[in-house]
Design a protein around this motif. Structure first.
Motif, short mmCIF file in Angstrom:
data_model
loop_
_atom_site.label_atom_id
_atom_site.label_comp_id
_atom_site.label_asym_id
_atom_site.label_seq_id
_atom_site.Cartn_x
_atom_site.Cartn_y
_atom_site.Cartn_z
N GLN A 205 72.59 22.33 -15.38
CA GLN A 205 73.83 23.45 -15.94
C GLN A 205 73.84 24.34 -14.93
O GLN A 205 75.64 24.87 -15.18
N THR B 115 69.58 25.26 -12.65
CA THR B 115 69.13 24.74 -14.25
C THR B 115 69.96 23.80 -14.67
O THR B 115 71.04 23.60 -14.13
N THR B 116 68.81 23.13 -15.44
CA THR B 116 69.27 21.83 -16.00
C THR B 116 68.24 21.91 -17.16
O THR B 116 68.35 22.62 -17.72
N THR B 117 68.97 20.59 -18.10
CA THR B 117 68.26 20.85 -19.00
C THR B 117 66.79 20.72 -20.03
O THR B 117 66.08 20.65 -18.09
N SER C 122 66.07 24.88 -21.35
CA SER C 122 66.05 24.77 -19.92
C SER C 122 65.37 24.70 -19.24
O SER C 122 64.26 25.38 -19.69
N THR D 283 64.40 25.48 -14.87
CA THR D 283 64.92 26.51 -14.23
C THR D 283 64.46 25.69 -12.82
O THR D 283 63.34 26.50 -12.82
#
Length: 409
Positions: A19, A42-44, A104, A106
Motif C-alpha cells: 500500500q 504498509t501492506t495488506t 493492514s 505496517t
C-alpha cells in the motif's frame, strides 16, 4: 516494487500487496558520523513477517528494466532501494478476520548496524592500531549475533583515518560500539554512508570532496523546474561566529592545540573545544581534516541551505525531455552523502554543489516522490562550490552565441 525475505522465514510482497513504502536515508542535519537508514512498509492484513529477520526492498526485475529502457543507465544502479532488519510491526484490524482487505500491517525496519548500539560486544583501544581496525572488529557478524552485518569499505588510504593513541590499561581500553561511533567516527569528522544495498562506506571530508568533483564531470544539475513548489531555503541559526580549538596528536606523538575560526587571536570570540588527541596521524592529514571539519561546522550554522527539495520521480521518468529522464536516472542511483548540483535557474545563494545528507523516498500505487535534505558544499567539505556549467538554456546566464560546447550537450 517488491519487498521480501529469503532467509529462515521467507516471504514476498508484490505490487498487489503493498500500500505504501517510505524509506529514510540519513537526516537533515547530521554531517559527520554514522547515519540512520529506515524502512516503513504498509501492506495488506497479517502478512508472514517476523521481527529480527532480514528485509529487502527493490524494484522488480521487470520494472527496473522498463525504467532503464526509458531513462538509461543500468538495472544494477537503480534496482536496490533498501536492505536491513525487521524491527517491529503494527497490525490495524478493521473487523475482518480472514479478510485481507479489512486491515493492514505496517512493518518497520532499520539497517542491521543500528543493533550494534544494543550489543554488549566491546573492542579494545590498542595503542598504535589503526582506527578502522576497530570498526572492522565491531562489524564482524560472528561477534555480535547479527548475521547480516556488512564488511565496511574505506574510501581513503588507511593513514588518513589515523591510529589509536592512548596509554590506557586493559580495563579502561575497552569500548562499546556507541562509544566508538562518537569518539572515532563523529568527533574526527568522518561520514559513514549506508548504501541502498546495506553496505557501509567511510568517507573522509577530502574524499567526499573529490568524489563530488568526479560526479560534477558527468552529472546534470537539478534545475528549479524539476522540483515541486514551494522550495524553502534559510539561514538556520542566528548564532554569532565562533572560534574552534582542536586538541590533536601529531605524527611524533606530541599533543598539540590549534585554534581556527573568524579571528583566533580575539579572546572575546566564543570558543568551542574539540578533543581528538586520542587519534594520531602519520602525516599532517589530521590538522587538515580538522580545519575543514570545524570550518564546515561554522558554515553549517551561518550559511544558506535548502533543507528540503521534493521531486516527482514519475514526472521525470515519463517526461519527453531527455534532461528530465537523465535526472531521474541520477536520483534513483543517489546515495546518502552524495553530491547534488543546483543549476543557475535557482537563487544565486543556492546555485552550486550541495550534499544530500537526507533522502526520503515515498512510494504509493499512484506516486513516487523523493525529498532531498541538502547542505551546501562549504558546510560539509569546507570548500566553496566550483562553477556549475549549465546543461539546458533555462539555467544559462549568458548569451546563446557565447556557448562553445556542441548543441544537445
Amino acid at each position: 516494487m517488491s519487498v521480501w525475505n529469503d532467509d529462515a522465514e521467507p516471504f514476498f510482497l508484490g505490487d498487489h500487496d503493498l500500500q505504501s513504502i517510505t524509506i529514510n536515508r540519513g537526516s537533515d542535519g547530521s554531517v559527520f558520523g554514522e547515519q540512520e537508514h529506515t524502512l516503513e512498509v504498509t501492506t495488506t492484513f497479517l502478512q508472514k513477517v517476523r521481527t529480527d529477520e532480514p528485509i529487502a526492498c527493490a524494484i522488480t526485475d521487470y520494472g527496473a528494466q522498463q525504467i532503464v529502457n526509458r531513462i538509461g543507465g543500468t538495472v544494477a544502479s537503480i534496482k536496490n532501494r533498501f536492505f536491513g532488519r525487521i524491527g517491529r510491526q503494527v497490525i490495524t484490524d478493521h473487523g475482518g478476520i480472514g479478510d485481507a482487505a479489512k486491515g493492514s500491517t505496517t512493518v518497520y525496519a532499520s539497517k542491521w548496524q543500528s543493533q550494534l548500539r544494543n550489543s554488549e560486544r566491546v573492542g579494545n583501544q590498542i595503542d598504535g592500531e589503526q582506527v578502522m581496525y576497530l570498526f572492522q572488529h565491531f562489524m564482524r557478524p560472528e561477534g555480535s549475533n547479527l548475521p547480516h552485518l556488512p564488511d565496511p569499505l574505506f574510501t581513503a588510504p588507511s593513514s588518513h583515518y589515523g591510529h589509536l593513541s592512548n596509554d590506557l590499561d586493559l580495563g579502561a581500553a575497552k569500548i562499546t560500539y556507541a562509544e566508538f561511533a562518537t569518539k572515532y567516527l563523529e568527533a574526527p569528522g568522518y561520514y559513514v554512508q549506508n548504501t541502498r544495498a546495506g553496505h557501509d562506506r567511510v568517507f573522509t571530508i577530502e574524499r567526499m570532496w573529490s568524489h563530488a568533483h568526479d560526479d560534477l564531470r558527468t552529472h546534470r544539475p537539478l534545475s528549479r523546474s524539476q522540483v515541486l513548489a514551494p522550495a524553502q531555503w534559510d539561514q538556520p541559526t542566528e548564532d554569532r561566529p565562533r572560534n574552534h580549538s582542536v586538541l590533536y596528536t601529531n605524527a611524533l606523538g606530541n599533543v598539540r592545540r590549534k585554534t581556527i575560526g573568524p579571528d583566533p587571536a580575539d579572546v572575546r570570540v566564543p570558543v568551542t573545544e574539540h578533543d581528538v588527541s586520542h587519534i594520531k596521524y602519520v602525516n599532517e592529514y589530521q590538522p587538515t581534516q580538522m580545519n575543514i571539519a570545524m570550518y564546515s561546522q561554522e558554515r553549517t550554522n551561518s550559511g544558506y541551505r535548502i533543507p528540503e527539495v521534493e521531486v516527482d520521480l514519475l514526472r521525470l521518468i515519463t517526461s519527453d525531455r531527455r534532461v528530465d529522464r537523465d535526472q531521474a536516472q541520477q536520483l534513483l542511483a543517489l546515495e546518502m552523502g552524495n553530491a547534488v548540483f543546483l543549476s543557475n535557474d535557482w537563487n544565486h545563494n543556492l546555485v552550486g554543489m550541495h550534499f544530500a545528507l537526507g533522502i526520503k523516498e515515498k512510494i504509493t500505487p499512484d506516486a513516487w516522490n523523493i525529498t532531498l535534505s541538502l547542505m551546501p558544499a562549504i558546510a560539509v567539505v569546507g570548500h566553496w562550490s566550483p562553477e556549475i556549467p549549465p546543461h539546458i538554456w533555462d539555467s544559462a546566464r549568458y548569451a546563446w552565441d557565447t556557448e562553445t560546447r556542441p548543441w544537445n550537450h
